[in-house]
Enzyme design. Sequence first.
Site, mmCIF file in Angstrom:
data_model
loop_
_atom_site.group_PDB
_atom_site.id
_atom_site.type_symbol
_atom_site.label_atom_id
_atom_site.label_comp_id
_atom_site.label_asym_id
_atom_site.label_seq_id
_atom_site.Cartn_x
_atom_site.Cartn_y
_atom_site.Cartn_z
ATOM 1 N N HIS A 1 0.261 -1.153 -8.371
ATOM 2 C CA HIS A 1 1.216 -0.054 -8.210
ATOM 3 C C HIS A 1 0.499 1.296 -8.067
ATOM 4 O O HIS A 1 1.100 2.263 -7.598
ATOM 5 C CB HIS A 1 2.221 -0.023 -9.368
ATOM 6 C CG HIS A 1 1.696 0.531 -10.662
ATOM 7 N ND1 HIS A 1 1.313 -0.263 -11.723
ATOM 8 C CD2 HIS A 1 1.502 1.811 -11.082
ATOM 9 C CE1 HIS A 1 0.922 0.501 -12.726
ATOM 10 N NE2 HIS A 1 1.018 1.773 -12.361
ATOM 11 N N ASP B 1 0.389 -7.340 -10.629
ATOM 12 C CA ASP B 1 0.122 -5.896 -10.560
ATOM 13 C C ASP B 1 -1.373 -5.618 -10.628
ATOM 14 O O ASP B 1 -1.839 -4.777 -11.398
ATOM 15 C CB ASP B 1 0.850 -5.149 -11.670
ATOM 16 C CG ASP B 1 0.906 -3.644 -11.409
ATOM 17 O OD1 ASP B 1 0.585 -3.236 -10.269
ATOM 18 O OD2 ASP B 1 1.254 -2.889 -12.334
ATOM 19 N N SER C 1 -2.996 3.924 -15.807
ATOM 20 C CA SER C 1 -2.735 2.658 -15.135
ATOM 21 C C SER C 1 -3.967 2.160 -14.389
ATOM 22 O O SER C 1 -4.590 2.897 -13.624
ATOM 23 C CB SER C 1 -1.578 2.814 -14.137
ATOM 24 O OG SER C 1 -0.365 3.002 -14.808
#
Length: 492
Positions: A137, A167, A241
Amino acid sequence: MIQAVSYRSRASVLALLSMAALSLGGCGQQAHATPPSTQVAAVAAPDAAPPVSTVTLPPAPVPATFDVAALSERVRPMVVNITTTHESKARQGLDPFEFFFGPQGGRGVPRGQRPPQTALGTGFIIDPSGYVVTNEHVIHDASGVRVRLADEREFEAEVVGRDPKLDLALLRLKGASGLPVAPLGSSEQLRVGEHVLAVGNPFGLGHTVTLGIVSAKARAIGAGPYDDFIQTDASINPGNSGGPLFNWRGEVVGINTAIRAGANGIGFAIPVDALKDVLPQLREKGYVERGKLGLLFQPVTRDLAAALKLGAPRGALVADIEPGGAAARAGIKPGDVIVDVNGVPIHHAEELPRNVARHAPGSEIKVTVVRAEKRHELVARLDALQDEEADAARRPRPAQGARPDRQQSAEKLGIQVSDAAGGGVRVDGFASVSDRQEIQVGDVILEVNGTPVKDVAGLRAALAKLKDGSVALLKVRRGKDVRFAAVPIPAR
């Protein structure tokens, strides 16, 4: 009689206890080694009786303290900051920039267009030639990716592989070489309570280090079919992230991915073992192929376990089989409870897709099922999982239309029913105000305890065989899905 201890003896005792305390404490590199068992014996005067007891302190398998500063300094060069560029589409309606700055926005941007947007993330180096792991992402739909190292060098990056289901993404830095590599540890051996170190780029604050512990493992947070997250209280924020979660040895054990909205100290990381499963495919093919068993399943509740005589809720209950699929060819049937795949127990239903997906299409797996209280070991050759099948959203509930005229009651279940077109019995309502969470209006009952039901008469005949206080195992069709429901038969 209690004998007095001289001043010299008391000093000896204190010296011995001080040496024992020093041998147990400390930090830094020496604290990492597992100390031998340490015995602290009672000390008395020379003419006292021998000690009657000995306290043995077992060695600590993981150090309670370690040099966090030294670990941070060692791992920081392995972590990178990622900046992605995303092209903006023409905006419909009034642009707030135009409202404040006029038609050109004061920025030289043509009317109706907006400047490219940027986003921040983190990654870590897994190969000295410049391969970097991050979240999918972070780079999703990015038109450009730039990576900054800890020494301030910047590289343009190309996306080598993507795995949206986990992911994960693999990047390659153009023109890079001789980079420090982050070693990959084991998330399977990671224990709840272990110290972990998160390094990332939160809010653009590059190479921020936070310390915490593993709060839990195998968390399902609704992120997809392969939910299996490490929960940590190490501070994670937007921009973290894709960053690494290190153990105290400096090994990557997780990839920081998500935070709990509105919560403080609740973050989630992808286990590094999941990365190791797909990394070869990401590097060689750029995508991940997974095996498919070809069945629908559901969790085993306590009521279902009682109806199936399992003893305790465990495994994944097979609700329906794909015609001609791997499960059908292997002999798996609706109503089977899958309790083991290739020797790995399936304690909870959500573990089944994760376990099967580790195997490539065409590979064979051993599936152990419980059927009629007996265990059967079957061999299934997996098909290829298609993306649209794995990502399909749950179908909406069927509309509750008008009830048919020929409604009848099934007293033991407390429901109103009617014959369903094509066979089976349709649930039209409830005879009393009760909460029947297992069945809903519009469901079609197909079986009762393994006995096919063609109409209301067949349903009544099957229910007549059930004892009061038992549990009825119903096979129902809901829309296009088929599932099982355990409904208690009230005692009268």
